[in-house]
Design an enzyme around this catalytic site. Structure first.
Site, PDB file in Angstrom:
ATOM      1  N   ILE A 181      22.332 -30.013  97.029  1.00 36.16           N
ATOM      2  CA  ILE A 181      21.664 -28.738  96.750  1.00 36.16           C
ATOM      3  C   ILE A 181      21.786 -28.329  95.288  1.00 36.16           C
ATOM      4  O   ILE A 181      20.801 -27.896  94.672  1.00 36.16           O
ATOM      5  CB  ILE A 181      22.208 -27.621  97.682  1.00 36.16           C
ATOM      6  CG1 ILE A 181      21.502 -26.287  97.375  1.00 36.16           C
ATOM      7  CG2 ILE A 181      23.715 -27.508  97.593  1.00 36.16           C
ATOM      8  CD1 ILE A 181      21.864 -25.182  98.344  1.00 36.16           C
ATOM      9  N   ASP A 182      22.963 -28.463  94.699  1.00 37.63           N
ATOM     10  CA  ASP A 182      23.181 -27.932  93.356  1.00 37.63           C
ATOM     11  C   ASP A 182      22.332 -28.640  92.303  1.00 37.63           C
ATOM     12  O   ASP A 182      21.632 -27.998  91.517  1.00 37.63           O
ATOM     13  CB  ASP A 182      24.663 -28.022  92.985  1.00 37.63           C
ATOM     14  CG  ASP A 182      25.536 -27.130  93.848  1.00 37.63           C
ATOM     15  OD1 ASP A 182      25.048 -26.063  94.261  1.00 37.63           O
ATOM     16  OD2 ASP A 182      26.683 -27.507  94.130  1.00 37.63           O
ATOM     17  N   GLY A 221      24.603 -30.260  87.919  1.00 34.74           N
ATOM     18  CA  GLY A 221      24.782 -29.145  88.846  1.00 34.74           C
ATOM     19  C   GLY A 221      26.194 -28.613  88.908  1.00 34.74           C
ATOM     20  O   GLY A 221      26.587 -28.033  89.921  1.00 34.74           O
ATOM     21  N   GLY A 249      21.020 -35.594  94.893  1.00 35.81           N
ATOM     22  CA  GLY A 249      20.366 -35.370  96.174  1.00 35.81           C
ATOM     23  C   GLY A 249      20.930 -34.170  96.905  1.00 35.81           C
ATOM     24  O   GLY A 249      20.409 -33.752  97.938  1.00 35.81           O
ATOM     25  N   CYS A 265      34.471 -40.539  95.839  1.00 36.66           N
ATOM     26  CA  CYS A 265      33.309 -41.275  96.349  1.00 36.66           C
ATOM     27  C   CYS A 265      33.657 -42.676  96.833  1.00 36.66           C
ATOM     28  O   CYS A 265      33.053 -43.175  97.779  1.00 36.66           O
ATOM     29  CB  CYS A 265      32.194 -41.325  95.306  1.00 36.66           C
ATOM     30  SG  CYS A 265      32.569 -42.326  93.848  1.00 36.66           S
ATOM     31  N   CYS A 308      35.652 -40.074  85.718  1.00 36.90           N
ATOM     32  CA  CYS A 308      34.250 -40.469  85.931  1.00 36.90           C
ATOM     33  C   CYS A 308      33.301 -39.553  85.176  1.00 36.90           C
ATOM     34  O   CYS A 308      32.375 -40.012  84.499  1.00 36.90           O
ATOM     35  CB  CYS A 308      33.934 -40.448  87.423  1.00 36.90           C
ATOM     36  SG  CYS A 308      32.228 -40.902  87.817  1.00 36.90           S
TER      37      CYS A 308
END
Length: 369
Positions: free
Chosen positions: A15-16, A130, A13, A204, A106
């Site tokens: 930009i990259d 990305g 979600g 995260c 991960c």
């Protein structure tokens, strides 16, 4: 069927990854978008909202881009795999007195394998992300990761664990671009707000960046069990009390809550005795280290004494060294002292811009006087 082939694009979600999906779509690939849900932030008990790859708004942003450009999008729930492997390792490493790098774990053990498995199920020849790095096939037949054109965004360091079967099917379209160009592409594709979207650099599952708080919530009774250990100097003399060895990292200077009349740095952590050694900044200088859990990329065999540049952290510029294989490990001898080598962190070996391979720092570091 597309002449270019079918590609599964990991879409967070942001930009990259969104630009990657749109770029490949416009280049003629048959694109399938997929967003991976790795973690429920409510589980970590922090005070901030979900961020990055765990943000529901990000899921919607990824899906909207796919719908608007006419390619399918799926959400893949890998929370169980992620928690069992990445989070448990994160906790275990700190309890062992080491400093883990969960993003590397991960990427290499969870996300890519989950992507490849779903790519096979959907009939996709390739997977794409990305990340800012490049992949090519070397003349020796092996697939090689190399640094991105935009050195300030280069992410080759966190991809050292990707094995050859993964690299052979991975596309990294952003490796040849600068971030400013990607922002302009987002605007050109009709997503000016995406070009302004902030980026998250936290782990995260620790979005408030308080790993100590996460450990306390994750391990019942940890704080009571480890509180009150000793700060010691390099000769073993007791300097004061600390809050528990898992709450410190090699090289740490701030937040020690001890006054010694001069700057003090964490130079060693001993989980067996719950002691944290403090020293001067020069005590962090090392001229060698042992690296294990290796994944070799450019060459499958290293000639003893091969010269390389080794990075011991993401933003490290690298230090010139020689490599000496020792069984399943790699002995790294630095030409100049490397500072703040932390067991548990990743060490990545480079030949120019190419990643030779990498592994996890095991320790056995010699202090240089």
């Amino acid at each position: 069927m597309s002449k270019k082939g079918k590609v599964l694009v990991a879409m967070s979600g942001g930009i990259d990854s969104t630009v990657v999906a749109l770029m490949l779509h416009h280049e003629g690939y048959e694109v399938v978008g997929i967003t991976m849900k790795t973690w429920d932030y409510a589980q970590s008990g922090g005070s901030k909202k979900e961020t990055g790859c765990c943000n529901v708004d990000s899921f919607n942003d990824a899906r909207m881009a796919a719908v608007q450009h006419g390619f399918p999008h799926f959400i893949l729930d890998i929370r169980e795999e992620f928690g069992d492997f990445v989070v448990n390792d994160f906790v275990e490493e700190y309890l062992a007195g080491r400093t883990p790098n969960p993003c590397v774990l991960c990427n290499t053990h969870i996300k890519w394998r989950a992507l490849l498995k779903r790519a096979d199920a959907l009939g996709c020849e390739f997977i794409a992300t990305g990340h800012y790095a490049k992949i090519r096939q070397h003349e020796n037949g092996r697939y090689v990761i190399s640094k991105a054109v935009d050195q300030t965004k280069d992410q080759s360091y966190v991809l050292w664990g990707l094995q050859q079967d993964l690299l052979s099917r991975t596309l990294l379209p952003l490796g040849g671009y600068h971030k400013t160009e990607i922002r302009q592409m987002a605007i050109d594709y009709g997503y000016p707000e995406l070009a302004k979207k902030s980026e998250s650099y936290e782990i995260c599952f620790v979005p408030d960046n308080d790993y100590r708080g996460f450990l306390k919530r994750r391990v019942g009774g940890l704080e009571e069990r480890v509180n009150g250990g000793n700060f010691v100097d390099k000769d073993g003399n007791i300097l004061g009390k600390h809050k528990g060895y898992p709450f410190y990292t090699i090289g740490q200077r701030k937040g020690l809550d001890i006054a010694l009349g001069k700057p003090a740095f964490v130079t060693e952590i001993n989980p067996d005795t719950n002691t944290v050694t403090l020293g001067d900044e020069y005590d962090l200088d090392k001229n060698e280290m042992l690296v294990g859990k290796l994944n070799m990329i450019k060459y499958d065999v290293i000639t003893p004494g091969m010269e390389a540049t080794t990075k011991i952290r993401y933003k490290d510029s690298g230090t010139l060294c020689t490599l000496y294989p020792e069984g399943a490990n790699m002995r790294v001898n630095f030409y100049q002292n490397a500072k703040g080598i932390a067991p548990g962190q990743s060490a990545v070996f480079y030949e120019g811009d190419d990643v030779i391979g990498g592994g996890i720092i095991q320790g056995e570091n010699r202090i240089v006087r």
